[in-house]
Design a protein around this motif. Structure first.
Motif: not given
Ligand code: PXP
Length: 247
Positions: A13, A17, A53
């Motif tokens: 994660h 972002v 991701h």
């Protein structure tokens, strides 16, 4: 003397972002190095089919940029097997993957896919990779994981955590008992037992207490907590709770 409990930090994660803005930061490798300094025993990264991701370049960077073991989470597809065999990470955790899901929602159906998974896992094990199957506590899935030649299972703690936060404590406690029985059964079959998904400061202790469990993989909560306290302190606190629970 209980066996030590390792902490694998999942840095997916950080990449989420980064990708939200299409920028070059925050850098998952920097997070992995920070995690290493803070006492993580390994780094976990999930290269999803849609690369939402972690991306291929992140795997390249992690493979050469950290000194602790890399646990490569992946779906059982030919593409991922090729990538794993090219990079030879310390471990591969095989997870179910549906394009539309937000995260890994359920455990893998190893029992229902025995012959394909036997063929799939074989070359990974032969290449020296520790192969883990991400499953629920169902004894049939645990037996099937041993049968196909995986050395490790990772028990799915997501439902236990969800029930805790939903306030359904009777269901949570029943799930915990089932996870305990699953950990003991897997250990009796000679499988190394890991656990992960959804773990937080509030939910980690009863899982860390289980003496058969050798590794926890934790991501989303640690990255979330890092927003407020920084990644290093979040990891240090998680480790402290794990060690305290382990006695
Ligand atoms: N273990 C497995 C197999 C997973 O798929 C995930 C999520 O990527 C985790 C552990 C970590 O879960 P969380 O990010 O909820 O801590």
């Amino acid at each position: 003397m209980p066996k030590p409990l390792r902490l694998g930090v999942n840095i997916d994660h950080v990449a989420t972002v980064r990708n939200a803005r299409g920028s070059a930061y925050p850098d998952p490798l920097r997070a992995a190095r920070l995690a290493e300094q803070a006492g993580a025993d390994g780094i976990t990264a999930h290269l999803r089919e849609d690369r939402r991701h972690i991306r291929d370049a992140d795997i390249d960077a992690l493979r050469s940029g950290i000194d602790i073991p890399l646990n490569f989470e992946m779906a059982a597809t030919p593409e991922m097997q090729e990538i794993a065999l090219r990079h030879l990470p310390h471990a591969c955790c095989i997870v179910p993957e549906k394009r539309e899901e937000v995260t890994t929602e359920g455990g893998l159906d190893v029992a229902g896919d025995l012959s394909r998974l036997t063929d799939y896992v074989g070359p990974l094990v032969e290449a020296g990779i520790r192969v883990s199957m991400f499953i629920g506590h169902d004894p049939a899935q645990i037996e099937a994981s041993a049968k196909i030649g995986a050395q490790v299972i990772e028990l799915h703690t997501g439902h236990f955590c969800d029930m805790h936060y939903a306030g359904d404590f009777a269901a949570r406690d029943a799930e915990l008992e089932a996870l305990k029985a699953g950990a003991a059964y897997a250990d009796s079959l000679g499988l190394e037992v890991h656990a992960g998904h959804g773990l937080t400061y509030e939910t980690v202790e009863p899982i860390a207490e289980m003496k058969q469990i050798r590794e926890l993989n934790i991501g989303h909560f640690l990255i979330s907590e890092a927003i407020f306290v920084g990644l290093g302190p979040a990891i240090v606190h998680m480790r402290k709770l794990m060690d305290a629970a382990r006695g």
